[in-house]
Design a protein around this motif. Structure first.
Motif, PDB file in Angstrom:
ATOM      1  N   VAL A 186       0.850  -1.178   0.000  1.00  0.00           N
ATOM      2  CA  VAL A 186       0.000   0.000   0.000  1.00  0.00           C
ATOM      3  C   VAL A 186       0.893   1.239   0.000  1.00  0.00           C
ATOM      4  O   VAL A 186       1.989   1.214   0.564  1.00  0.00           O
ATOM      5  N   THR A 187       0.457   2.289  -0.664  1.00  0.00           N
ATOM      6  CA  THR A 187       1.186   3.554  -0.606  1.00  0.00           C
ATOM      7  C   THR A 187       0.542   4.432   0.461  1.00  0.00           C
ATOM      8  O   THR A 187      -0.639   4.276   0.782  1.00  0.00           O
ATOM      9  N   LEU A 188       1.310   5.355   0.980  1.00  0.00           N
ATOM     10  CA  LEU A 188       0.762   6.245   1.998  1.00  0.00           C
ATOM     11  C   LEU A 188      -0.370   7.097   1.431  1.00  0.00           C
ATOM     12  O   LEU A 188      -1.331   7.418   2.128  1.00  0.00           O
ATOM     13  N   GLN A 189      -0.274   7.467   0.151  1.00  0.00           N
ATOM     14  CA  GLN A 189      -1.326   8.284  -0.451  1.00  0.00           C
ATOM     15  C   GLN A 189      -2.693   7.589  -0.380  1.00  0.00           C
ATOM     16  O   GLN A 189      -3.731   8.238  -0.289  1.00  0.00           O
ATOM     17  N   GLU A 190      -2.679   6.247  -0.417  1.00  0.00           N
ATOM     18  CA  GLU A 190      -3.929   5.492  -0.363  1.00  0.00           C
ATOM     19  C   GLU A 190      -4.563   5.511   1.027  1.00  0.00           C
ATOM     20  O   GLU A 190      -5.703   5.067   1.196  1.00  0.00           O
ATOM     21  N   LEU A 191      -3.823   6.024   2.024  1.00  0.00           N
ATOM     22  CA  LEU A 191      -4.314   6.010   3.396  1.00  0.00           C
ATOM     23  C   LEU A 191      -4.926   7.350   3.803  1.00  0.00           C
ATOM     24  O   LEU A 191      -5.288   7.537   4.967  1.00  0.00           O
ATOM     25  N   ARG A 192      -5.012   8.274   2.874  1.00  0.00           N
ATOM     26  CA  ARG A 192      -5.667   9.556   3.152  1.00  0.00           C
ATOM     27  C   ARG A 192      -7.129   9.292   3.570  1.00  0.00           C
ATOM     28  O   ARG A 192      -7.847   8.524   2.937  1.00  0.00           O
ATOM     29  N   GLY A 193      -7.547   9.907   4.642  1.00  0.00           N
ATOM     30  CA  GLY A 193      -8.917   9.733   5.111  1.00  0.00           C
ATOM     31  C   GLY A 193      -9.102   8.581   6.080  1.00  0.00           C
ATOM     32  O   GLY A 193     -10.202   8.422   6.634  1.00  0.00           O
ATOM     33  N   GLU A 194      -8.070   7.775   6.300  1.00  0.00           N
ATOM     34  CA  GLU A 194      -8.182   6.666   7.252  1.00  0.00           C
ATOM     35  C   GLU A 194      -8.109   7.184   8.695  1.00  0.00           C
ATOM     36  O   GLU A 194      -7.530   8.232   8.975  1.00  0.00           O
ATOM     37  N   ARG A 195      -8.719   6.419   9.603  1.00  0.00           N
ATOM     38  CA  ARG A 195      -8.569   6.700  11.030  1.00  0.00           C
ATOM     39  C   ARG A 195      -7.323   5.967  11.537  1.00  0.00           C
ATOM     40  O   ARG A 195      -7.094   4.810  11.181  1.00  0.00           O
ATOM     41  N   TRP A 196      -6.546   6.635  12.383  1.00  0.00           N
ATOM     42  CA  TRP A 196      -5.292   6.058  12.869  1.00  0.00           C
ATOM     43  C   TRP A 196      -5.345   5.827  14.377  1.00  0.00           C
ATOM     44  O   TRP A 196      -5.792   6.686  15.138  1.00  0.00           O
TER      45      TRP A 196
END
Length: 297
Positions: A186-196
């Motif tokens: 996975v790329t970090l860009q794909e994690l935009r909008g995720e809850r951490w």
């Protein structure tokens, strides 16, 4: 001069408060104050002064600490020389390591080490890298496992030696029900909008995660700040949030969690640290050899 009093003064130069010195030396704060008062009486000059709630060293105190460091280093070097002459791996070896590397490497390493050298005793303390370096400098531990995220190479004390141990790669962990489950990368860009959900035991880790996400064009939406791995991983399992954790964490059995490799990779370098001149110690050499066997490909 009394060596215990010199050690107390040196601890104060590192830890800054009487309470912290007392905790490090396993004595009461009043005992620390008494030792320092006796040392001042012995040398006939003020060594410390109070400023507000804190304590600072006078010029005389700073100079005495510099001499004390050399004295203590010589004593440790002499102890290593004698141990080398004896060629017997015995006594106590004190080891400090941070949680992820400790859980992955320390139990098996120590078990195998004690099988080979039954006269050796290993005392382990869980510490974050900066804390373990302070313990190393104050003779509270003999070897510290550190990483270059928490302790950049330029921040090392000149009296500390290191040897590289391994590199660890960070991974993204999601629940088995997450949209990214079954994805190998996975790329970090794909994690935009995720809850951490993040482990806040290390402020450096939080900063690294935030910087990496910002470089990818977004700020991480942090919904949980945890003080340990257990809560973080429980939240991931329930799909409450995702997290980025070191590969050493993923080396343990993780049920109901999917691990994705991050592209491009985010790495940290892990090293063993010890005081200069002590690598000749047979006990330390045995520990180094055993833990290197654990990480060798």
């Amino acid at each position: 001069m009394d060596l215990a009093r010199l050690r107390a003064l040196r601890e104060l130069s590192i830890r800054k408060t009487m309470a912290a010195v007392a905790e490090a030396l396993y004595v009461s704060p009043s005992a620390v104050s008494q030792q320092l008062a006796l040392l001042e009486e012995e040398v006939g000059i003020a060594l410390i002064e109070r400023r507000g709630r804190g304590v600072t060293l006078t010029l005389a105190g700073q100079q005495l600490v510099e001499r004390a460091e050399r004295i203590l280093a010589e004593l440790e070097s002499a102890r290593a020389d004698i141990a080398e002459l004896k060629k017997v791996i015995a006594g106590e070896l004190r080891v400090a390591a941070f949680p992820s590397v400790a859980a992955a490497l320390i139990p098996a390493t120590v078990h195998e080490l004690l099988q080979l050298h039954p006269r050796l005793t290993v005392q382990f303390d869980e510490m974050e890298p900066a804390e373990s370096l302070a313990a190393l400098r104050s003779w509270q531990t003999d070897v510290a496992i550190i990483d270059d995220l928490n302790v950049p190479p330029g921040a090392l004390d000149p009296n500390v030696e290191t040897i590289p141990l391994m590199e660890d790669i960070f991974n993204v962990m999601v629940s088995k029900d997450h949209r990214l489950a079954e994805r190998p990368t996975v790329t970090l860009q794909e994690l935009r909008g995720e809850r951490w959900a993040i482990d806040t035991a290390s402020s450096t880790y939080t900063r690294m995660l935030t910087d990496a996400c910002q470089a990818a064009g977004f700020n991480p939406h942090i919904v949980a700040r945890c003080k340990g791995f257990e809560v973080t991983i429980a939240l991931i399992r329930e799909n409450y949030g995702i997290s980025m954790l070191p590969g050493l964490r993923a080396s343990n059995d993780l049920e109901d969690v999917w691990v994705c490799k991050v592209v491009p990779e985010i790495r940290r370098k892990i090293s063993l640290a010890f005081r200069k001149g002590e690598k000749r110690s047979p006990a330390l050499q045995a520990f180094i050899a055993q833990i290197e066997n654990r990480v060798r490909p």
